[in-house]
Design a protein around this motif. Structure first.
Motif, PDB file in Angstrom:
ATOM      1  N   PHE A 301       0.799  -1.232   0.000  1.00 54.98           N
ATOM      2  CA  PHE A 301       0.000   0.000   0.000  1.00 54.98           C
ATOM      3  C   PHE A 301       0.830   1.279   0.000  1.00 54.98           C
ATOM      4  O   PHE A 301       0.253   2.368  -0.130  1.00 54.98           O
ATOM      5  N   HIS A 353      -9.424  -6.282   1.931  1.00 63.88           N
ATOM      6  CA  HIS A 353     -10.422  -6.186   0.858  1.00 63.88           C
ATOM      7  C   HIS A 353     -11.002  -4.775   0.780  1.00 63.88           C
ATOM      8  O   HIS A 353     -11.149  -4.210  -0.307  1.00 63.88           O
ATOM      9  N   SER A 356      -8.252  -2.360  -0.453  1.00 63.16           N
ATOM     10  CA  SER A 356      -7.931  -2.558  -1.869  1.00 63.16           C
ATOM     11  C   SER A 356      -8.985  -1.914  -2.751  1.00 63.16           C
ATOM     12  O   SER A 356      -8.651  -1.275  -3.764  1.00 63.16           O
ATOM     13  N   ARG A 359      -8.375   1.811  -2.698  1.00 64.58           N
ATOM     14  CA  ARG A 359      -7.218   2.202  -3.493  1.00 64.58           C
ATOM     15  C   ARG A 359      -7.528   2.189  -4.976  1.00 64.58           C
ATOM     16  O   ARG A 359      -7.130   3.093  -5.722  1.00 64.58           O
ATOM     17  N   ASP A 360      -8.273   1.170  -5.427  1.00 65.25           N
ATOM     18  CA  ASP A 360      -8.615   1.102  -6.846  1.00 65.25           C
ATOM     19  C   ASP A 360      -9.495   2.271  -7.263  1.00 65.25           C
ATOM     20  O   ASP A 360      -9.339   2.826  -8.360  1.00 65.25           O
ATOM     21  N   ARG A 777      -6.923 -10.315  -6.328  1.00 67.78           N
ATOM     22  CA  ARG A 777      -5.703  -9.624  -5.925  1.00 67.78           C
ATOM     23  C   ARG A 777      -5.658  -9.404  -4.404  1.00 67.78           C
ATOM     24  O   ARG A 777      -4.624  -9.569  -3.768  1.00 67.78           O
ATOM     25  N   ALA A 778      -6.807  -9.029  -3.829  1.00 70.29           N
ATOM     26  CA  ALA A 778      -6.848  -8.836  -2.376  1.00 70.29           C
ATOM     27  C   ALA A 778      -6.631 -10.165  -1.650  1.00 70.29           C
ATOM     28  O   ALA A 778      -5.980 -10.215  -0.596  1.00 70.29           O
ATOM     29  N   SER A 781      -2.936 -10.821  -1.814  1.00 73.95           N
ATOM     30  CA  SER A 781      -2.219  -9.897  -0.925  1.00 73.95           C
ATOM     31  C   SER A 781      -2.341 -10.337   0.524  1.00 73.95           C
ATOM     32  O   SER A 781      -1.345 -10.395   1.262  1.00 73.95           O
ATOM     33  N   ALA A 884      -7.849  -4.214  -9.281  1.00 73.70           N
ATOM     34  CA  ALA A 884      -7.047  -3.806  -8.127  1.00 73.70           C
ATOM     35  C   ALA A 884      -5.578  -3.925  -8.448  1.00 73.70           C
ATOM     36  O   ALA A 884      -5.170  -4.626  -9.346  1.00 73.70           O
ATOM     37  N   ALA A 886      -2.998  -4.443  -5.902  1.00 74.30           N
ATOM     38  CA  ALA A 886      -2.355  -4.680  -4.607  1.00 74.30           C
ATOM     39  C   ALA A 886      -0.888  -5.002  -4.810  1.00 74.30           C
ATOM     40  O   ALA A 886      -0.551  -5.774  -5.671  1.00 74.30           O
TER      41      ALA A 886
END
Length: 886
Positions: A301, A353, A356, A359-360, A777-778, A781, A884, A886
């Motif tokens: 992150f 989750h 993420s 962030r996206d 992806r989450a 991660s 995402a 990550a």
């Protein structure tokens, strides 16, 4: 449909959670203060009121017969655990005896300031019981209050020249072991070396000891190369027991020499060493694990807020959980010790989750406020689903027999709910303080990265009918093999297995087993029937037959004696009879008449009342029998306990009430209930979760299919335990629960996205691709962070800590692989073009399905800014996020 240059057609969002996110952001300061205030409250409760009891007895229900007997024995006769200080050397030499006397005197004088000294909490109770009840009263007459006398008051004779400390109740050794003799026309009870001998007298003493079974094997071995000091302590809790153990070891090291080699063992020493070593490993490696996870979260992150948020979600959830345990009056046990690890696995996944998705959305150009609302709206429902299913699964432990498992279920359910609160309240507030950072997301994605290619590879395992069938067949074979391997797991708890082979405590226990006949005690509580006392000769004859029966026991597959000696109320009577009539072994027996028995009791009690009171209550209504046995795992004692029960039925069932008790018996009862509790509780949890899965996903078929990826990782973990010989013990008991919690978390996130996108796109491959993008992806991660974090524990010195870390790490890997490889194959097999989902037709694969003949090209689709620049938040207030990063 989605072509190579278009964004995701839909991003499932919950209007309710969107409204909730706006509410949280609007009142973020009051909610932040409320959250921190509750955290402070629970932290204070945990710090001031939390009770810790990691003994085996604390694991079982305080309503059980085993605990009731254990408490009765403790009230009347004290604890059955002790330190055994074993000294190797020439026992029958003056230098050895003089050094032994110095060692015993210094041990007896140990005086430490300990908060718990002399204060005992009954198992499962918060009420403190000061020392021992008044000897001579039955437990019913004594009630909950103490009499005026305590155990120390009864020890009015002293033990040689040793000084009186505040901790050591008594020490028994070859120096003061009881000798019952006839001197000067009277019965005398004295210590073997009350009168210090000359070197010339030692051979005669050795000869006398060699024919005295009450001494041989108790405090000295037949060869005269080892003697033992049996150190009985006043009550101290486990924390203070470690302090006493360190002091005993320090004194032993002070007196050690080449001709006077000392080891410190016994059940109490092992318990103290286990706690110390485990806490040391958890302290050092726990800190290292936290640093590793912080580093990985920062890599993912790229901002302090991206690290602080998830860690505070899990940290506060853990604080709330242990505060809850303190508030409701429960206690931390061997089972609930794994709560931090469990909550970390569940809580970290949910927060990653949410973060993420945030962030996206930030990468796609959304404002900070809108990105937070979007992340909660799109992930709130699956996060809530995972919480409900995990809580329901944990609450199923309420039906367990072991109290510690019941408490774990209640506390764990509260903890999981607490992490939900922090994920949808505290985490959004933390993110609201972010003004510029994209938390590691790159503004532009010109092509697939390593995670995208990994997800695409996972998808290819089921992209064609042939590959799908192979994947399903391999998964089925793995499941069958895992079931077969798991059948070899046996409940077994042996604290020795946690230590390296060269650890001093292992050497001490081994030496005691080999040279002193054992290091554990089997305790029997004997109670006379109404209207009689244990001075009745008929009862004593029955007890003598039972003693002989137990001493004759042989462990299956072993030729050596397993029970090496016994101590009971029979000994003073037989010793007195031998002293009165002759000194040969033929007189070591019970008198032939009741009158003779009464005379022996009267003479011995007049000479040494304190010795008698250690074995029998003053009113002769109850007594204990102690049998020295070899050290084994708790399940290995099932044979001798069955042998004891057979002896009771054959010799004393009509004469007296005899109940096994003490730590050995309680541990065996726990392990007997362990597997049944696990199977029953896990079965109930699995059934509840299946029903809830169907309700939450809104589709019977999908809900039932969801349990396949939930069950398979659990079976794989148990199968690995069976394959590698890892036993089902106190440390690994709830690994299956952690496995189910991890699997449910990943599966719900994935299937929620799959179902939503399948309804929207009516295309199976497209729905799987979008589910990979939103959740895959989450999931990766979170799994990387957990595997690396718990993998650190593989370097632990304690084998139980190492095994637990390894099992959690491989469970995370199994759950991830099953969800990313096996679940898509299952979905493609059961959701074909002619099947329906929630009354909507599913279209067959077409040219715009987003896949090739080989499956997915790579995740995500090419998103060149020239083909489609990201829209502004004004143009699109709540867009669905792109893949995402990550």
């Amino acid at each position: 449909m989605t072509s190579a240059n278009t964004k995701n057609p839909i991003d499932p969002k919950s209007p309710w959670f969107a409204a909730w996110a706006r509410f949280v952001l609007r009142f973020r300061i009051p909610l932040l203060l409320l959250t921190l205030g509750l955290t402070a409250f629970f932290a204070h409760a945990a710090a001031t009121r939390l009770r810790v009891d990691t003994t085996a007895a604390a694991t079982i229900s305080d309503r059980s017969d085993a605990v009731a007997t254990l408490e009765d024995i403790r009230d009347r006769f004290g604890d059955d655990s002790l330190f055994i200080v074993l000294v190797e050397g020439d026992v029958y030499s003056l230098p050895y005896l003089e050094q032994l006397k110095k060692l015993q005197t210094e041990l007896a004088a140990v005086d430490l300031e300990l908060e718990s000294l002399g204060l005992r909490r009954a198992v499962g109770k918060s009420k403190i019981i000061p020392r021992y009840r008044n000897f001579g009263e039955s437990s019913d007459a004594a009630g909950d209050e103490m009499g005026d006398d305590d155990f120390a008051d009864l020890d009015d004779e002293g033990w040689g020249e040793e000084a009186g400390g505040s901790i050591v109740q008594r020490i028994t050794s070859i120096l003061n072991v009881r000798q019952t003799l006839w001197k000067n026309d009277g019965l005398v009870v004295e210590g073997l070396f009350d009168e210090w001998p000359s070197a010339a007298e030692l051979p005669a003493i050795r000869k006398r000891v060699g024919t005295d079974d009450t001494v041989l094997g108790q405090v000295v071995n037949p060869e005269g190369t080892y003697s033992a000091l049996l150190v009985n302590l006043d009550y101290v809790d486990e924390k203070d027991l470690g302090v006493v153990y360190d002091e005993v070891v320090r004194i032993a090291e002070k007196h050690r020499s080449d001709d006077f080699r000392i080891t410190v063992g016994g059940h109490s020493a092992l318990g103290a060493a286990t706690i110390r070593a485990t806490m040391r490993d958890l302290g050092v490696l726990g800190g290292t694990s936290a640093v590793v996870m912080i580093i990985l979260l920062f890599i993912l992150f790229r901002h302090p807020l991206g690290v602080i948020g998830p860690l505070l979600v899990v940290g506060q959830g853990t604080i709330w959980t242990f505060g809850f345990i303190a508030v409701v009056g429960s206690q931390v046990t061997l089972i609930s010790n794994i709560l931090p690890a469990f909550l970390f696995c569940v809580g970290l996944g949910d927060s990653v989750h949410v973060q993420s998705a945030y962030r996206d959305a930030r990468r796609d150009g959304m404002s900070n406020h809108d990105a937070i609302v979007h992340s909660i709206a799109s992930t709130g429902k699956p996060v809530m689903y995972t919480t409900l299913t995990t809580c329901l699964g944990l609450l199923s432990f309420y039906f367990a027999y072991l109290r510690a498992i019941t408490d774990f279920g209640l506390a764990g359910a509260f903890g999981v709910f607490a992490t939900l609160i922090h994920s949808v309240v505290f985490l959004p507030i933390v993110l609201s303080f972010n003004t510029k950072s994209l938390l590691g997301a790159k503004p532009e994605r010109l092509g697939p990265d390593l995670i995208d290619r990994g997800l695409a590879l996972c998808d290819r395992f089921s992209s064609t009918p042939t590959r799908r069938r192979v994947t399903l067949a391999v998964g089925g074979l793995i499941g069958i093999s895992a079931i077969a391997s798991s059948w070899t797991i046996r409940p077994s708890h042996n604290d020795l297995n946690a230590f390296p082979d060269d650890d001093p405590i292992i050497q001490a226990i081994t030496n005691q087993d080999e040279n002193m006949g054992g290091s554990r005690n089997l305790v029997l509580l004997v109670e006379a029937p109404p209207g009689k006392t244990l001075k009745d000769r008929g009862i004593l004859v029955g007890l003598q037959k039972l003693e002989k029966h137990i001493l004759a026991f042989k462990q299956p597959g072993e030729s050596e004696a397993f029970v090496t000696n016994a101590t009971s109320i029979l000994d003073p009577i037989r010793e007195s009879h031998r002293a009165l009539h002759s000194t040969d072994s033929s007189s070591y027996r019970l008198p032939d008449t009741q009158e003779g028995v009464n005379d022996m009791f009267t003479m011995f009690e007049s000479s040494s009342p304190s010795q008698l009171k250690r074995l029998m209550t003053v009113d002769a209504s109850a007594a204990i029998m102690n049998f020295r046995v070899k050290w084994r795992g708790t399940t290995d004692y099932v044979h001798i306990l069955k042998h004891v029960e057979d002896g009771i039925q054959a010799h004393t069932i009509t004469l007296a009430t005899i109940k096994p008790g003490g730590g050995l018996y309680t541990g065996a009862v726990i392990m007997k209930a362990l597997l049944w509790d696990l199977v029953r509780s896990f079965g109930i949890a699995f059934g509840f979760i299946t029903v809830l899965m169907v309700l939450l996903l809104g589709e019977l078929r999908l809900g039932l299919l969801a349990m396949i990826p939930n069950l398979l990782p659990v079976l794989m973990t148990l199968g690995m335990m069976g394959l590698t010989g890892i036993p089902l013990d106190m440390g690994t008991l709830l690994v299956a629960s952690i496995a189910l919690g991890i699997a449910v978390d990943d599966t719900i996130h994935f299937l929620h996205q799959f179902r939503s996108h399948l309804i929207a796109t009516k295309n199976i491959d497209e729905a799987i691709r979008l589910a990979f993008q939103h959740s895959g992806r989450a999931m990766i991660s979170t799994s990387v962070v957990l595997v690396c974090g718990f993998g650190v524990f593989l370097t632990a010195e304690m084998q139980n800590v190492s095994a637990f870390g390894a099992l959690v790490a491989v469970t995370v890997i199994f759950a991830l692989l099953v969800d990313l490889i096996y679940t898509p194959a299952v979905l493609r097999s059961f959701f074909r073009a002619d099947r329906t989902l929630t009354s909507r037709r599913v279209q067959p694969d077409g040219p715009n399905s987003g896949t090739t003949a080989h499956g997915l090209d790579a995740f995500p689709k090419d998103r060149s800014p020239k083909s489609e620049p990201p829209p502004s938040s004004a143009q699109r207030p709540e867009p669905g996020p792109a893949p995402a990063s990550a």
